[in-house]
Write a protein that holds these residues in place. Structure first.
Motif, mmCIF file in Angstrom:
data_model
loop_
_atom_site.group_PDB
_atom_site.id
_atom_site.type_symbol
_atom_site.label_atom_id
_atom_site.label_comp_id
_atom_site.label_asym_id
_atom_site.label_seq_id
_atom_site.Cartn_x
_atom_site.Cartn_y
_atom_site.Cartn_z
ATOM 1 N N HIS A 39 0.842 -1.178 0.000
ATOM 2 C CA HIS A 39 0.000 0.000 0.000
ATOM 3 C C HIS A 39 0.882 1.235 0.000
ATOM 4 O O HIS A 39 1.620 1.474 0.952
ATOM 5 C CB HIS A 39 -0.916 -0.007 1.226
ATOM 6 N N ALA A 40 0.808 1.977 -1.066
ATOM 7 C CA ALA A 40 1.546 3.224 -1.195
ATOM 8 C C ALA A 40 0.576 4.388 -1.092
ATOM 9 O O ALA A 40 -0.593 4.268 -1.478
ATOM 10 C CB ALA A 40 2.288 3.270 -2.526
ATOM 11 N N ASP A 89 8.044 0.568 -6.543
ATOM 12 C CA ASP A 89 7.848 -0.498 -5.567
ATOM 13 C C ASP A 89 7.761 0.031 -4.144
ATOM 14 O O ASP A 89 7.457 -0.734 -3.217
ATOM 15 C CB ASP A 89 8.984 -1.519 -5.645
ATOM 16 N N THR A 90 8.040 1.298 -3.951
ATOM 17 C CA THR A 90 7.991 1.891 -2.628
ATOM 18 C C THR A 90 6.583 1.786 -2.055
ATOM 19 O O THR A 90 5.613 2.212 -2.672
ATOM 20 C CB THR A 90 8.428 3.356 -2.683
ATOM 21 N N ALA A 91 6.481 1.211 -0.879
ATOM 22 C CA ALA A 91 5.184 1.007 -0.240
ATOM 23 C C ALA A 91 5.410 0.362 1.117
ATOM 24 O O ALA A 91 6.514 -0.080 1.439
ATOM 25 C CB ALA A 91 4.288 0.105 -1.094
ATOM 26 N N THR A 117 5.748 -3.564 6.828
ATOM 27 C CA THR A 117 7.131 -3.120 6.865
ATOM 28 C C THR A 117 7.369 -2.205 5.672
ATOM 29 O O THR A 117 6.920 -2.484 4.563
ATOM 30 C CB THR A 117 8.109 -4.320 6.875
ATOM 31 N N GLN A 118 8.054 -1.107 5.922
ATOM 32 C CA GLN A 118 8.252 -0.094 4.896
ATOM 33 C C GLN A 118 9.397 -0.483 3.974
ATOM 34 O O GLN A 118 10.494 -0.807 4.426
ATOM 35 C CB GLN A 118 8.551 1.267 5.535
ATOM 36 N N VAL A 119 9.132 -0.418 2.689
ATOM 37 C CA VAL A 119 10.160 -0.582 1.670
ATOM 38 C C VAL A 119 10.223 0.706 0.873
ATOM 39 O O VAL A 119 9.212 1.145 0.312
ATOM 40 C CB VAL A 119 9.865 -1.769 0.735
#
Length: 123
Positions: A39-40, A89-91, A117-119
């Protein structure tokens, strides 16, 4: 009954790799299907990958060929190996489990959820 905890997120440069893990406690989930959602901000929650109790896998088109989901039932863990990461892909990545053992695209099919978890992938 089942508690899920994600780990392994962090900051990585575009083109790099990360592996996130989902660990279950309270009860074995070898018979569960396990999915990774992300989820971004400004976007809908998206099913990224899933694995059935029989180790069949599903991947979103956007990650196919770059991400690999696997499970280690002896350790009650599921992993998502993410290669060739892109800024999109950041989410926040969430682990979810479904006791039916079958992959479902709908988030409503999954009873158990981790907190995420944040990526973050930098350009």
């Amino acid at each position: 009954q089942v508690q899920l905890v994600e780990s392994g997120g962090g900051l990585v440069q575009a083109g790099g790799s990360l592996s996130v893990s989902c660990a279950a406690s309270g009860r074995t989930f070898g018979s569960y299907a396990v999915a990774w959602f992300r989820h971004a901000p400004g976007k809908e929650r998206e099913l990224v990958a899933a694995i059935t109790s029989g180790d069949s896998t599903y991947y979103a088109d956007s990650v196919l060929g770059r991400f690999t989901i696997s499970r280690d039932n002896a350790k009650n863990t599921v992993h998502l190996q993410m290669n060739s990461l892109k800024p999109e892909d950041t989410a926040v990545y969430y682990c979810a489990a479904d006791r039916s053992g079958l992959v479902a695209r709908s988030e409503f099919a999954y009873r158990y959820w981790g907190h995420g978890t944040q990526v973050t992938v930098s350009s």
